[in-house]
Structure formats: C-alpha cells, structure tokens
Design an enzyme around this catalytic site. Structure first.
Site, PDB file in Angstrom:
ATOM      1  N   GLY A 194       5.094  -1.101   2.765  1.00 26.42           N
ATOM      2  CA  GLY A 194       4.268   0.080   2.521  1.00 26.42           C
ATOM      3  C   GLY A 194       5.059   1.368   2.443  1.00 26.42           C
ATOM      4  O   GLY A 194       6.122   1.517   3.043  1.00 26.42           O
ATOM      5  N   HIS A 241       0.817  -1.215   0.000  1.00 22.17           N
ATOM      6  CA  HIS A 241       0.000   0.000   0.000  1.00 22.17           C
ATOM      7  C   HIS A 241       0.852   1.268   0.000  1.00 22.17           C
ATOM      8  O   HIS A 241       1.916   1.339   0.612  1.00 22.17           O
ATOM      9  CB  HIS A 241      -0.932   0.002   1.213  1.00 22.17           C
ATOM     10  CG  HIS A 241      -0.201  -0.085   2.531  1.00 22.17           C
ATOM     11  ND1 HIS A 241       0.296   1.014   3.188  1.00 22.17           N
ATOM     12  CD2 HIS A 241       0.114  -1.154   3.300  1.00 22.17           C
ATOM     13  CE1 HIS A 241       0.877   0.634   4.314  1.00 22.17           C
ATOM     14  NE2 HIS A 241       0.780  -0.680   4.408  1.00 22.17           N
ATOM     15  N   ASP A 242       0.370   2.261  -0.747  1.00 21.26           N
ATOM     16  CA  ASP A 242       0.938   3.612  -0.776  1.00 21.26           C
ATOM     17  C   ASP A 242       2.329   3.681  -1.388  1.00 21.26           C
ATOM     18  O   ASP A 242       3.027   4.677  -1.213  1.00 21.26           O
ATOM     19  CB  ASP A 242       0.968   4.229   0.629  1.00 21.26           C
ATOM     20  CG  ASP A 242      -0.403   4.255   1.281  1.00 21.26           C
ATOM     21  OD1 ASP A 242      -1.273   5.001   0.791  1.00 21.26           O
ATOM     22  OD2 ASP A 242      -0.624   3.515   2.257  1.00 21.26           O
TER      23      ASP A 242
END
Length: 262
Positions: free
Chosen positions: A142, A124-125
């Site tokens: 992440g 994520h991200d």
C-alpha cells in the site's frame, strides 16, 4: 451504454455502470456499479471490475483480472474510495488492483501506457505513473508511488510507503524497503541494493552521452563516494546546477518519506 458496445451473454453488467463506444466485455465477466469504462477498452473473460472506478480508453484487460476490489487493509470500514486508470494500459491474467483507503487519500491511480503482466498486485492508495512495465508477480504494497518509465522485474516486491523514481529498474526478486532515486538500478541481494544506473533503459529512451555522464556523476556522489548523506546531498546540489536530470534526482532525495535505499 453505447450502441457499439459488445457484451457477452454470460457477462453481468450493473445498470449503474457506464461503458463507452466499442467496449467489449468477455464471457463470465462482472462490471459493478459506478464503473466508467472509456471507448475501445476490452475486458477479457472471467474479469471483475468493481467501483467506484474510472477507466480510460483503449485498455486491454486479459482473463481473470480483478480490478477495483476493496483494499486489503484491516482499517477499511467500507468508506467511499475509488480507482482511476488511464489509457492504453495492458493488464494481463490474474492481475489485482485495489481501490484506495479513507486514511490513505482514498484513491489508487494508474497512468497511461503501462504493462502489468500476469499476477501483478497493485495495493490500495498506490500511485503509478505512465510507460511502466511490471513483470510477472511484481507486487506493490500500500501507498507506494512509482514514477514514469519504471521497470519492475519478476517477483520484485516493494514495501509500503516506498517511492520508486522515474526511469528506475528493479531487478528480479529484489525486495525494496526504501526509496529508490530516479535512474537507479536495484539488484537482488537479500533486500535490494543499488547497482549503478539504468544505462540501457535510458539509452533506449534517447538520453545522450552528456545526460548519462551527469547522472553517473550524481550516482557516484550518492552511492560510491562513501560520503554521509548530507555531504552527498551538497554534492548533488552542485551537480544539479548543470543538469535537469540531477536536479530531479536531488528533489527526490530531499522529499524522501522513507529512508533512502543506500
């Protein structure tokens, strides 16, 4: 859904998905709601693409890729987050790419012309540039940022919030827990350690002898001289006056979010 789109009879495409011309969806694949797929992209068998996600043109997703899944983050509470993938990327078998998180900017982004080989994970991200190659089982935690023309060798692992600068090379099995400046090679040694500049990669991309010499001087100032970081930064500032490449390296060092890998 464009007229020329080809969907295998066993595939499931949500009515809320938008597929461009020439898109192909293979057997037993799932395309979820709020997924946009650009012209000419091909989805292999047993893939899943969840939204919200925007995927560009002429990408190739091989079998069992899982794209746009929810972030693997205990803080995620179902907030609206998304994924953006550019054009002409090759995504091989069993690759996983997660959407962003509400606290992390809300978006995972991948640029153009990248190769993500089997079992790569992009968490994520993460922000990935263009023209990168991630070899089998390379893993991004992440919030990782990857510059253009970066190569991650097989089983490389990047710690959360780290940045890898443009044209860097991370060797097989190296675990990176700090920021890697542009042009630097990292080799496996317990945790990864700098091992010179990525000379071969730079030569293949057209860097001439003068540019390579300037980058080597910068590397020596930062890693070989033994100087404290502040002194090394001052030396880089001197060298940057005559080299755009060194200037980019200095800017990277000055904007580090995690300790520099030294």
């Amino acid at each position: 859904m464009a007229a020329a789109t080809r969907i295998h009879p066993t595939a499931v495409v949500d009515p809320g998905a938008r597929l461009g011309e020439g898109v192909e969806v293979g057997a037993f694949s799932l395309i979820g709601p709020e997924v946009e797929i650009g012209d000419g992209t091909r989805i292999g068998p047993h893939c899943s693409i969840q939204g919200p996600a925007r995927i560009g043109r002429d990408n190739r997703f091989h079998g069992h890729a899982a794209i746009g899944g929810e972030p693997q983050d205990k803080k995620f509470r179902g907030e609206r987050v998304d994924l953006t993938i550019g054009d002409r990327n090759v995504v091989r078998e069993f690759v996983t790419v997660n959407r962003g998180t509400g606290d992390g900017g809300g978006t995972t982004r991948i640029g153009d012309d990248n190769w993500l080989l089997a079992y790569v994970h992009v968490a994520h991200d993460c922000i990935v540039g263009s023209h990168c190659v991630f070899s089998n089982n390379a893993t991004l935690a992440g919030h990782v940022e990857i510059g253009d023309h970066v190569i991650l060798s097989g089983f490389a692992g990047i710690h959360q919030f780290c940045r890898i600068g443009m044209h860097a090379f991370v060797g097989m099995g190296a675990f990176v827990n700090g920021d890697v400046p542009p042009f630097v090679t990292v080799a496996q040694d317990g945790y990864g350690r700098p091992r010179g500049i990525n000379s071969e990669g730079l030569k293949r991309r057209g860097f001439d002898a003068e540019r390579l010499a300037a980058i080597k001087r910068a590397y020596r100032a930062l890693y070989v001289s033994g100087a404290p970081l502040e002194e090394a930064r001052a030396k880089l500032a001197e060298l940057a006056a005559g080299s755009d490449d060194v200037r980019a390296l200095l800017e990277f060092v000055e904007t580090a979010r995690r300790p520099l890998l030294r």
